[in-house]
Design a protein around this motif. Structure first.
Motif, mmCIF file in Angstrom:
data_model
loop_
_atom_site.group_PDB
_atom_site.id
_atom_site.type_symbol
_atom_site.label_atom_id
_atom_site.label_comp_id
_atom_site.label_asym_id
_atom_site.label_seq_id
_atom_site.Cartn_x
_atom_site.Cartn_y
_atom_site.Cartn_z
ATOM 1 N N LEU A 48 -27.732 17.358 -81.876
ATOM 2 C CA LEU A 48 -26.844 18.499 -81.639
ATOM 3 C C LEU A 48 -26.464 19.185 -82.947
ATOM 4 C CD1 LEU A 48 -24.452 17.230 -78.818
ATOM 5 C CD2 LEU A 48 -26.229 18.967 -78.649
ATOM 6 N N ALA A 49 -26.081 18.388 -83.927
ATOM 7 C CA ALA A 49 -25.703 18.954 -85.222
ATOM 8 C C ALA A 49 -26.874 19.713 -85.834
ATOM 9 C CB ALA A 49 -25.238 17.839 -86.157
ATOM 10 N N GLU A 50 -28.064 19.134 -85.763
ATOM 11 C CA GLU A 50 -29.241 19.783 -86.335
ATOM 12 C C GLU A 50 -29.519 21.118 -85.650
ATOM 13 O OE1 GLU A 50 -32.591 17.178 -86.395
ATOM 14 O OE2 GLU A 50 -31.429 15.475 -87.146
ATOM 15 N N GLN A 51 -29.496 21.129 -84.330
ATOM 16 C CA GLN A 51 -29.804 22.350 -83.581
ATOM 17 C C GLN A 51 -28.793 23.453 -83.862
ATOM 18 O OE1 GLN A 51 -29.940 21.202 -79.464
ATOM 19 N NE2 GLN A 51 -31.710 19.843 -79.727
ATOM 20 N N VAL A 52 -27.521 23.110 -83.761
ATOM 21 C CA VAL A 52 -26.476 24.120 -83.908
ATOM 22 C C VAL A 52 -26.433 24.669 -85.338
ATOM 23 C CG1 VAL A 52 -24.002 24.571 -83.770
ATOM 24 C CG2 VAL A 52 -25.097 23.107 -82.068
ATOM 25 N N ILE A 53 -26.547 23.794 -86.313
ATOM 26 C CA ILE A 53 -26.473 24.243 -87.706
ATOM 27 C C ILE A 53 -27.680 25.088 -88.072
ATOM 28 C CG2 ILE A 53 -26.464 23.457 -90.109
ATOM 29 C CD1 ILE A 53 -24.831 21.021 -89.111
ATOM 30 N N LEU A 54 -28.876 24.641 -87.696
ATOM 31 C CA LEU A 54 -30.082 25.415 -88.009
ATOM 32 C C LEU A 54 -30.024 26.810 -87.398
ATOM 33 C CD1 LEU A 54 -32.960 22.780 -87.703
ATOM 34 C CD2 LEU A 54 -32.545 24.280 -89.663
ATOM 35 N N ARG A 55 -29.686 26.880 -86.129
ATOM 36 C CA ARG A 55 -29.665 28.177 -85.453
ATOM 37 C C ARG A 55 -28.452 29.014 -85.840
ATOM 38 N NH1 ARG A 55 -31.213 26.138 -79.305
ATOM 39 N NH2 ARG A 55 -33.258 25.225 -79.803
ATOM 40 N N GLY A 56 -27.293 28.352 -85.850
ATOM 41 C CA GLY A 56 -26.055 29.079 -86.120
ATOM 42 C C GLY A 56 -25.983 29.640 -87.526
ATOM 43 N N VAL A 57 -26.304 28.815 -88.517
ATOM 44 C CA VAL A 57 -26.229 29.267 -89.909
ATOM 45 C C VAL A 57 -27.334 30.273 -90.200
ATOM 46 C CG1 VAL A 57 -26.279 28.570 -92.329
ATOM 47 C CG2 VAL A 57 -25.144 27.121 -90.643
ATOM 48 N N ALA A 58 -28.539 30.019 -89.710
ATOM 49 C CA ALA A 58 -29.650 30.944 -89.940
ATOM 50 C C ALA A 58 -29.350 32.311 -89.332
ATOM 51 C CB ALA A 58 -30.941 30.372 -89.355
ATOM 52 N N GLY A 59 -28.852 32.319 -88.101
ATOM 53 C CA GLY A 59 -28.511 33.580 -87.446
ATOM 54 C C GLY A 59 -27.424 34.325 -88.183
ATOM 55 N N PHE A 60 -26.417 33.589 -88.633
ATOM 56 C CA PHE A 60 -25.306 34.219 -89.357
ATOM 57 C C PHE A 60 -25.781 34.852 -90.659
ATOM 58 C CE2 PHE A 60 -22.046 33.740 -92.689
ATOM 59 C CZ PHE A 60 -21.064 34.578 -92.181
ATOM 60 N N MET A 61 -26.618 34.142 -91.393
ATOM 61 C CA MET A 61 -27.025 34.629 -92.713
ATOM 62 C C MET A 61 -28.070 35.740 -92.623
ATOM 63 S SD MET A 61 -26.814 31.238 -95.118
ATOM 64 C CE MET A 61 -26.710 32.226 -96.607
ATOM 65 N N ASN A 103 -27.741 38.079 -90.361
ATOM 66 C CA ASN A 103 -26.933 39.221 -89.942
ATOM 67 C C ASN A 103 -26.375 39.940 -91.174
ATOM 68 O OD1 ASN A 103 -25.174 41.057 -88.796
ATOM 69 N ND2 ASN A 103 -24.172 39.569 -87.462
ATOM 70 N N LYS A 104 -26.794 41.156 -91.387
ATOM 71 C CA LYS A 104 -26.357 41.897 -92.572
ATOM 72 C C LYS A 104 -24.924 42.401 -92.456
ATOM 73 C CE LYS A 104 -31.028 43.399 -93.817
ATOM 74 N NZ LYS A 104 -31.920 44.570 -94.082
ATOM 75 N N ASN A 105 -24.393 42.406 -91.229
ATOM 76 C CA ASN A 105 -23.034 42.904 -91.045
ATOM 77 C C ASN A 105 -22.270 42.045 -90.034
ATOM 78 O OD1 ASN A 105 -20.812 44.659 -91.347
ATOM 79 N ND2 ASN A 105 -21.482 45.915 -89.623
ATOM 80 N N PRO A 106 -22.003 40.766 -90.377
ATOM 81 C CA PRO A 106 -21.262 39.895 -89.453
ATOM 82 C C PRO A 106 -19.837 40.403 -89.244
ATOM 83 C CG PRO A 106 -21.442 38.873 -91.619
ATOM 84 C CD PRO A 106 -22.308 40.097 -91.666
ATOM 85 N N LYS A 107 -19.293 40.135 -88.090
ATOM 86 C CA LYS A 107 -17.951 40.621 -87.757
ATOM 87 C C LYS A 107 -16.847 39.744 -88.353
ATOM 88 C CE LYS A 107 -19.663 43.932 -85.306
ATOM 89 N NZ LYS A 107 -19.637 45.323 -85.820
ATOM 90 N N LYS A 108 -17.193 38.497 -88.678
ATOM 91 C CA LYS A 108 -16.226 37.552 -89.231
ATOM 92 C C LYS A 108 -16.972 36.463 -89.980
ATOM 93 C CE LYS A 108 -14.524 34.328 -86.545
ATOM 94 N NZ LYS A 108 -15.287 33.192 -87.117
ATOM 95 N N PRO A 109 -16.275 35.656 -90.762
ATOM 96 C CA PRO A 109 -16.928 34.531 -91.434
ATOM 97 C C PRO A 109 -17.444 33.520 -90.413
ATOM 98 C CG PRO A 109 -14.760 34.954 -92.366
ATOM 99 C CD PRO A 109 -14.852 35.757 -91.109
ATOM 100 N N LEU A 110 -18.393 32.696 -90.833
ATOM 101 C CA LEU A 110 -18.879 31.611 -89.980
ATOM 102 C C LEU A 110 -17.969 30.406 -90.176
ATOM 103 C CD1 LEU A 110 -21.097 30.448 -88.092
ATOM 104 C CD2 LEU A 110 -22.284 29.675 -90.164
ATOM 105 N N VAL A 111 -17.482 29.843 -89.062
ATOM 106 C CA VAL A 111 -16.573 28.694 -89.121
ATOM 107 C C VAL A 111 -17.139 27.567 -88.266
ATOM 108 C CG1 VAL A 111 -14.203 27.883 -88.845
ATOM 109 C CG2 VAL A 111 -14.630 30.303 -89.353
ATOM 110 N N LEU A 112 -17.431 26.442 -88.911
ATOM 111 C CA LEU A 112 -17.978 25.273 -88.232
ATOM 112 C C LEU A 112 -16.990 24.122 -88.331
ATOM 113 C CD1 LEU A 112 -21.556 25.334 -89.838
ATOM 114 C CD2 LEU A 112 -20.846 26.441 -87.710
ATOM 115 N N SER A 113 -16.841 23.366 -87.267
ATOM 116 C CA SER A 113 -15.933 22.215 -87.282
ATOM 117 C C SER A 113 -16.726 20.977 -86.869
ATOM 118 C CB SER A 113 -14.762 22.448 -86.324
ATOM 119 O OG SER A 113 -13.736 21.496 -86.529
ATOM 120 N N PHE A 114 -16.915 20.045 -87.823
ATOM 121 C CA PHE A 114 -17.675 18.818 -87.590
ATOM 122 C C PHE A 114 -16.734 17.692 -87.156
ATOM 123 C CE2 PHE A 114 -21.070 19.901 -91.078
ATOM 124 C CZ PHE A 114 -21.424 21.031 -90.361
#
Length: 329
Positions: free
Chosen positions: A72-85, A87-98
């Protein structure tokens, strides 16, 4: 003798800041060249904020070779962080809670992620770590901590909008302290001239470890593979547990109430086979590629497992594998 004017101007254009840092005493051609060489090399090799891009291939490889039992951690981090970075104009910072028990890899994964954003990893001047018991030890000084925390974040994001902030031991933070950073995680274009939308915030916590363990054990008892566990099976329960638990650090936090945490990521308890994988990975990391499997077995058996009746999960995960291995080597 001085450098020809066109060359001198070209050098200044190529090396911004040289005119400000160059020592006036180096007026001879020899002194100038030495100074130019020094500052040129320093400028070339100095870490820059613009280098903060995700090495997706490296991150995936690190996960495959160094992180075990955390699909789960691998899937979410790979997709979530990659998608966020991307995005040239994100609406807010990326916030992850482990979330998860000690030794399941929360800190380790945050270090791996930092290394694949900035090559210097945790030593990068753009990666900032806060440890609750070290940086915020006294409840009586919570207002001072709030002011300091806001100043630290504003100052660092002002220097680099792609800053990474890691908060360790969030469950040991004083109630209400973490809410001091709420404005920086919200949907604002700018706050006092600073944009925080490209920053990354990571919270590490042991809170809800029992919830995650219970869910994982339930899958095991039902004869299901742990890899069948989906984020939707646990994420909402994680957020509710953290929000309602007084010693979670996020108790009644505005960060949860206002939906500012993008992903609650569970780190599952590790089984015996995962501990063996950790031992092998540690051996390889030490450059030991030829070894007796008996060493792996001995170290794995040294660990304590729960529940007592069936002994499935390692109490300390892989946390003391390195120390145990020292003994057997």
């Amino acid at each position: 003798m001085k450098l020809p004017r066109p060359v001198f101007l070209t050098v200044l254009l190529l090396l911004p800041g040289l005119a400000r840092t160059f020592e006036p005493i180096s007026t001879t051609i020899g002194g100038f060249v030495l100074g130019l060489a020094y500052f040129g090399v320093k400028f070339y090799y100095e870490e820059r904020c613009s280098q903060g891009t995700l090495n997706t291939t490296g991150l995936q490889l690190d996960f495959e070779q160094r992180v075990f039992g955390q699909h789960l951690a691998e899937q979410v981090i790979l997709r979530g962080v990659a998608g966020f970075m991307k995005n040239k104009n994100p609406k807010k910072p990326l916030v992850l809670s482990f979330h998860g028990w000690t030794g399941t890899g929360k800190n380790y994964v945050s270090q791996i992620l930092a290394k694949n954003i900035y090559t210097e990893g945790m030593s990068s001047k753009f990666v900032h770590q806060f440890v609750a018991t070290l940086h915020f030890p006294h409840a009586s000084q919570i207002n001072t901590y709030k002011d300091q925390l806001q100043a630290w974040i504003k100052g660092n994001v002002s220097l680099c909008e792609r800053s990474v902030f890691i908060f360790d031991e969030v469950d040991k933070m004083h109630p209400g302290l973490i809410d001091a950073i709420k404005p920086y995680l919200d949907y604002y274009d700018h706050l006092e001239g600073v944009s925080y939308r490209r920053a990354i915030f990571i919270f590490l916590s042991n809170t809800a470890g029992e919830v995650i363990s219970k869910l994982t054990l339930g899958f095991w008892n039902a004869g299901k593979k742990r890899e069948e566990i989906k984020l939707s099976d646990v994420e909402q329960q994680l957020s509710l547990t953290v929000f309602n638990k007084p010693d979670s650090g996020l108790w009644h936090s505005n960060l949860i109430d206002k939906n500012l945490i993008d992903f609650f990521i569970p780190f599952l308890p590790l089984e015996y086979k995962h501990v063996e994988m950790c031992v092998r990975a540690e051996l390889h990391q030490r450059g030991i590629h030829s070894y007796n499997e008996e060493i792996v077995t001995n170290v794995a058996k040294e660990m304590t497992y729960y529940p007592k009746e069936v002994k499935i999960f390692s109490v300390k995960g892989c946390k003391v594998v390195s120390t145990k291995l020292d003994y057997y080597l």
